[in-house]
Scaffold this motif. Structure first.
Motif, PDB file in Angstrom:
ATOM      1  N   LEU A 188      -3.010 -37.676  -8.704  1.00 21.59           N
ATOM      2  CA  LEU A 188      -4.156 -36.449  -8.138  1.00 21.59           C
ATOM      3  C   LEU A 188      -3.715 -35.610  -6.967  1.00 21.59           C
ATOM      4  O   LEU A 188      -4.122 -34.885  -6.423  1.00 21.59           O
ATOM      5  CB  LEU A 188      -5.434 -37.695  -7.845  1.00 21.59           C
ATOM      6  N   HIS A 189      -2.491 -36.184  -6.402  1.00 24.83           N
ATOM      7  CA  HIS A 189      -2.065 -35.468  -5.281  1.00 24.83           C
ATOM      8  C   HIS A 189      -0.461 -35.266  -5.645  1.00 24.83           C
ATOM      9  O   HIS A 189       0.481 -35.966  -4.853  1.00 24.83           O
ATOM     10  CB  HIS A 189      -2.093 -36.291  -4.109  1.00 24.83           C
ATOM     11  N   PRO A 190      -0.232 -34.354  -6.615  1.00 24.91           N
ATOM     12  CA  PRO A 190       1.367 -33.936  -6.983  1.00 24.91           C
ATOM     13  C   PRO A 190       2.058 -33.479  -5.942  1.00 24.91           C
ATOM     14  O   PRO A 190       1.493 -32.641  -4.854  1.00 24.91           O
ATOM     15  CB  PRO A 190       1.140 -33.079  -8.133  1.00 24.91           C
ATOM     16  N   PRO A 191       3.067 -33.577  -5.852  1.00 20.45           N
ATOM     17  CA  PRO A 191       4.192 -32.927  -4.615  1.00 20.45           C
ATOM     18  C   PRO A 191       4.141 -31.390  -4.662  1.00 20.45           C
ATOM     19  O   PRO A 191       4.480 -31.019  -5.873  1.00 20.45           O
ATOM     20  CB  PRO A 191       5.525 -33.544  -4.813  1.00 20.45           C
ATOM     21  N   THR A 192       3.788 -30.672  -3.558  1.00 15.44           N
ATOM     22  CA  THR A 192       3.993 -29.234  -3.888  1.00 15.44           C
ATOM     23  C   THR A 192       4.980 -29.009  -2.697  1.00 15.44           C
ATOM     24  O   THR A 192       5.399 -29.694  -1.886  1.00 15.44           O
ATOM     25  CB  THR A 192       2.627 -28.713  -3.466  1.00 15.44           C
TER      26      THR A 192
END
Length: 149
Positions: A138-142
């Motif tokens: 839900l919070h992929p690394p960007t």
């Protein structure tokens, strides 16, 4: 249309063949087929797509106002090979099972006891692993998030 000898004549037969061919060649296809208006492609950001992983891809595409094909293409470009909706559902089912198992054990034995036995520790480790995986999906690394690390 002129009728003669019991049969209908087509418009091409009524005209001189050269005139009919010239008329057909002069017909501009643009006048016949209306031009389809296309919208410019919408720019998506991973931060706005990730929260939609909890929905099926068609629903997510609709909510993001893009086609599902565009959404799939976007995901492939960002290293997401499969839409994670089903994986998230599976994780949620496992989490519920493990949480209910822990609650049942804690009701009978207490948290300290559950955490002290190997089976209890395994369940707690599995639960923690599932929480981390769900968070990562839900919070992929960007790039923005990596800059803050």
């Amino acid at each position: 249309m002129e009728q003669g000898a019991g049969h209908d004549m087509s418009w091409a037969q009524m005209m001189d063949d050269d005139v009919a061919i010239e008329l057909i060649l002069k017909t501009d296809c643009e006048d016949v087929v209306p031009e389809i208006e296309t919208k410019p492609p919408r720019k998506l950001e991973l931060e706005e797509v990730a929260p939609e992983f909890v929905h099926p891809i068609r629903v997510a595409a609709s909510r993001l106002q893009v086609s599902s094909t565009s959404l799939k293409t976007f995901c492939r470009k960002h290293g997401i090979t499969r839409w994670p909706f089903r994986r998230l559902q599976l994780i949620q089912r496992f989490v519920k099972k493990l949480e209910s198992a822990i609650k049942d054990d804690m009701a009978h034995r207490g948290f300290e006891f559950v955490a002290s036995i190997p089976e209890g520790r395994d369940i707690l480790e599995q639960l923690e692993s599932l929480y981390k995986e769900r968070h990562f999906i839900l919070h992929p690394p960007t790039k923005k998030r990596m800059a803050w690390c």
